[in-house]
Design a protein around this motif. Structure first.
Motif, mmCIF file in Angstrom:
data_model
loop_
_atom_site.group_PDB
_atom_site.id
_atom_site.type_symbol
_atom_site.label_atom_id
_atom_site.label_comp_id
_atom_site.label_asym_id
_atom_site.label_seq_id
_atom_site.Cartn_x
_atom_site.Cartn_y
_atom_site.Cartn_z
ATOM 1 N N SER A 193 41.842 -5.010 -132.968
ATOM 2 C CA SER A 193 42.901 -4.134 -132.469
ATOM 3 C C SER A 193 42.288 -3.120 -131.510
ATOM 4 O O SER A 193 41.066 -2.993 -131.405
ATOM 5 N N THR A 194 43.138 -2.388 -130.811
ATOM 6 C CA THR A 194 42.669 -1.443 -129.798
ATOM 7 C C THR A 194 41.766 -0.359 -130.381
ATOM 8 O O THR A 194 40.926 0.171 -129.667
ATOM 9 N N ASP A 195 41.896 -0.046 -131.663
ATOM 10 C CA ASP A 195 41.014 0.971 -132.243
ATOM 11 C C ASP A 195 39.598 0.434 -132.482
ATOM 12 O O ASP A 195 38.712 1.183 -132.888
ATOM 13 N N GLN A 196 39.358 -0.845 -132.174
ATOM 14 C CA GLN A 196 38.031 -1.437 -132.303
ATOM 15 C C GLN A 196 37.403 -1.741 -130.941
ATOM 16 O O GLN A 196 36.480 -2.540 -130.832
ATOM 17 N N VAL A 197 37.884 -1.079 -129.900
ATOM 18 C CA VAL A 197 37.423 -1.402 -128.546
ATOM 19 C C VAL A 197 35.934 -1.112 -128.357
ATOM 20 O O VAL A 197 35.243 -1.855 -127.661
ATOM 21 N N LYS A 198 35.400 -0.069 -128.963
ATOM 22 C CA LYS A 198 33.970 0.244 -128.793
ATOM 23 C C LYS A 198 33.090 -0.849 -129.394
ATOM 24 O O LYS A 198 32.130 -1.304 -128.759
ATOM 25 N N GLU A 199 33.400 -1.288 -130.602
ATOM 26 C CA GLU A 199 32.624 -2.348 -131.240
ATOM 27 C C GLU A 199 32.776 -3.657 -130.474
ATOM 28 O O GLU A 199 31.815 -4.418 -130.313
ATOM 29 N N THR A 200 33.993 -3.910 -129.992
ATOM 30 C CA THR A 200 34.271 -5.137 -129.243
ATOM 31 C C THR A 200 33.488 -5.152 -127.932
ATOM 32 O O THR A 200 32.876 -6.164 -127.571
ATOM 33 N N GLU A 201 33.496 -4.052 -127.233
ATOM 34 C CA GLU A 201 32.743 -3.935 -125.983
ATOM 35 C C GLU A 201 31.244 -4.113 -126.243
ATOM 36 O O GLU A 201 30.548 -4.808 -125.513
ATOM 37 N N TYR A 202 30.751 -3.498 -127.291
ATOM 38 C CA TYR A 202 29.334 -3.615 -127.659
ATOM 39 C C TYR A 202 28.950 -5.083 -127.894
ATOM 40 O O TYR A 202 27.914 -5.552 -127.407
ATOM 41 N N CYS A 203 29.800 -5.806 -128.620
ATOM 42 C CA CYS A 203 29.510 -7.211 -128.912
ATOM 43 C C CYS A 203 29.514 -8.072 -127.655
ATOM 44 O O CYS A 203 28.912 -9.147 -127.639
ATOM 45 N N GLY A 204 30.171 -7.617 -126.605
ATOM 46 C CA GLY A 204 30.173 -8.346 -125.347
ATOM 47 C C GLY A 204 29.019 -7.994 -124.439
ATOM 48 O O GLY A 204 28.664 -8.759 -123.545
ATOM 49 N N LEU A 205 28.411 -6.842 -124.650
ATOM 50 C CA LEU A 205 27.341 -6.387 -123.764
ATOM 51 C C LEU A 205 25.932 -6.544 -124.334
ATOM 52 O O LEU A 205 24.957 -6.559 -123.589
ATOM 53 N N VAL A 206 25.823 -6.632 -125.658
ATOM 54 C CA VAL A 206 24.517 -6.695 -126.307
ATOM 55 C C VAL A 206 24.343 -8.071 -126.947
ATOM 56 O O VAL A 206 25.204 -8.533 -127.700
ATOM 57 N N SER A 207 23.236 -8.721 -126.657
ATOM 58 C CA SER A 207 22.959 -10.046 -127.198
ATOM 59 C C SER A 207 22.549 -9.974 -128.662
ATOM 60 O O SER A 207 21.836 -9.059 -129.076
ATOM 61 N N GLY A 208 22.973 -10.971 -129.420
ATOM 62 C CA GLY A 208 22.544 -11.101 -130.809
ATOM 63 C C GLY A 208 21.054 -11.369 -130.926
ATOM 64 O O GLY A 208 20.477 -11.232 -131.997
ATOM 65 N N LYS A 209 20.412 -11.747 -129.832
ATOM 66 C CA LYS A 209 18.955 -11.916 -129.826
ATOM 67 C C LYS A 209 18.263 -10.568 -129.951
ATOM 68 O O LYS A 209 17.134 -10.488 -130.411
ATOM 69 N N LYS A 210 18.948 -9.497 -129.535
ATOM 70 C CA LYS A 210 18.346 -8.163 -129.508
ATOM 71 C C LYS A 210 18.869 -7.226 -130.593
ATOM 72 O O LYS A 210 18.240 -6.222 -130.891
ATOM 73 N N ALA A 211 20.039 -7.528 -131.137
ATOM 74 C CA ALA A 211 20.644 -6.636 -132.129
ATOM 75 C C ALA A 211 21.418 -7.447 -133.160
ATOM 76 O O ALA A 211 22.025 -8.461 -132.829
ATOM 77 N N ASN A 212 21.416 -6.979 -134.396
ATOM 78 C CA ASN A 212 22.187 -7.602 -135.464
ATOM 79 C C ASN A 212 23.597 -6.999 -135.436
ATOM 80 O O ASN A 212 23.855 -5.973 -136.049
ATOM 81 N N LYS A 213 24.507 -7.662 -134.717
ATOM 82 C CA LYS A 213 25.862 -7.137 -134.542
ATOM 83 C C LYS A 213 26.701 -7.234 -135.812
ATOM 84 O O LYS A 213 27.704 -6.543 -135.945
ATOM 85 N N SER A 214 26.267 -8.050 -136.760
ATOM 86 C CA SER A 214 27.031 -8.164 -138.011
ATOM 87 C C SER A 214 27.011 -6.861 -138.801
ATOM 88 O O SER A 214 27.885 -6.624 -139.634
ATOM 89 N N GLU A 215 26.032 -6.001 -138.539
ATOM 90 C CA GLU A 215 25.956 -4.709 -139.239
ATOM 91 C C GLU A 215 27.070 -3.755 -138.829
ATOM 92 O O GLU A 215 27.312 -2.761 -139.502
ATOM 93 N N LEU A 216 27.775 -4.073 -137.746
ATOM 94 C CA LEU A 216 28.901 -3.245 -137.298
ATOM 95 C C LEU A 216 30.137 -3.426 -138.172
ATOM 96 O O LEU A 216 31.042 -2.600 -138.138
ATOM 97 N N PHE A 217 30.178 -4.526 -138.912
ATOM 98 C CA PHE A 217 31.396 -4.936 -139.604
ATOM 99 C C PHE A 217 31.134 -5.291 -141.063
ATOM 100 O O PHE A 217 30.008 -5.589 -141.447
ATOM 101 N N GLU A 218 32.232 -5.340 -141.807
ATOM 102 C CA GLU A 218 32.187 -5.945 -143.138
ATOM 103 C C GLU A 218 32.517 -7.427 -142.932
ATOM 104 O O GLU A 218 33.618 -7.762 -142.495
ATOM 105 N N ASN A 219 31.549 -8.278 -143.200
ATOM 106 C CA ASN A 219 31.708 -9.712 -142.982
ATOM 107 C C ASN A 219 32.291 -10.375 -144.229
ATOM 108 O O ASN A 219 32.037 -9.944 -145.343
ATOM 109 N N PHE A 220 33.065 -11.435 -144.006
ATOM 110 C CA PHE A 220 33.527 -12.253 -145.128
ATOM 111 C C PHE A 220 33.561 -13.708 -144.686
ATOM 112 O O PHE A 220 33.488 -14.023 -143.498
ATOM 113 N N TYR A 221 33.651 -14.600 -145.675
ATOM 114 C CA TYR A 221 33.634 -16.036 -145.411
ATOM 115 C C TYR A 221 34.783 -16.675 -146.161
ATOM 116 O O TYR A 221 35.165 -16.237 -147.235
#
Length: 185
Positions: free
Chosen positions: A69-97
């Motif tokens: 949602s729009t209140d997640q724009v900062k995290e969303t933008e970050y995930c588009g600009l920073v590679s998972g090779k350089k940062a663990n983006k899963s730490e931004l969120f509560e993950n589930f399967y």
């Protein structure tokens, strides 16, 4: 009078999604706006070949689509600009399967879809991954009478021309009920 624009794709705005895959044992998310509806249970996503997420999708044969949602724009933008090779983006969120062990999803996103990879199309710079939706999850508060209310989702929409983010407008007519059958003169 019509003005020629050249060979330009004008199918924007598109919803921004966070595509999830497991890469090297960790959940990873990439911001992807090039998503498409193939049929009622099949979707496509266009992912750059050099994206870290692509390797996880190819390795495990599955992925998730998370609609922020729009209140997640900062995290969303970050995930588009920073590679998972350089940062663990899963730490931004509560993950589930869900049903697919290698399709991580984001608890904070109002809508999540886990998809089984059915086909990969190879383009010069991108892979187009086609997936069958295996299960869809949503936050209870975005439902009205058991149906999704996208105004409550408040998705982030992307427009390429001005590289801006937009919000969803309001419904102005009902589809497939005959109200719009008489064309204007």
């Amino acid at each position: 009078m019509k003005v020629e624009l050249g060979a330009k794709n004008c199918l924007y705005p598109l919803p921004i999604t966070l595509v999830g895959s497991m890469v090297n044992g960790e959940a990873n998310y990439s911001t992807i706006a090039h998503v498409g509806v193939m049929d009622l249970n099949t979707i496509s996503i266009s992912v750059s070949k050099h994206y870290y997420t692509s390797s996880g999708i190819k390795q495990h044969g599955c992925f998730s689509i998370n609609i922020p949602s729009t209140d997640q724009v900062k995290e969303t933008e970050y995930c588009g600009l920073v590679s998972g090779k350089k940062a663990n983006k899963s730490e931004l969120f509560e993950n589930f399967y869900g049903k697919l062990a290698h399709a991580p999803m984001i608890q904070e996103c109002p809508i999540n879809m886990e998809c089984k990879l059915t086909q990969t199309l190879d383009f010069p710079r991108h892979h187009v991954f086609i997936g069958e939706v295996v299960e869809t999850y949503c936050n209870e508060q975005i439902l009205i009478n058991g149906r999704l209310d996208f105004t409550k989702v408040n998705p982030i929409l992307f427009v390429m021309d001005n590289t801006g983010y937009w919000t969803l407008g309001e419904q102005f007519a009902r589809a497939w009920n005959g109200e719009t059958l008489t064309p204007t003169q």
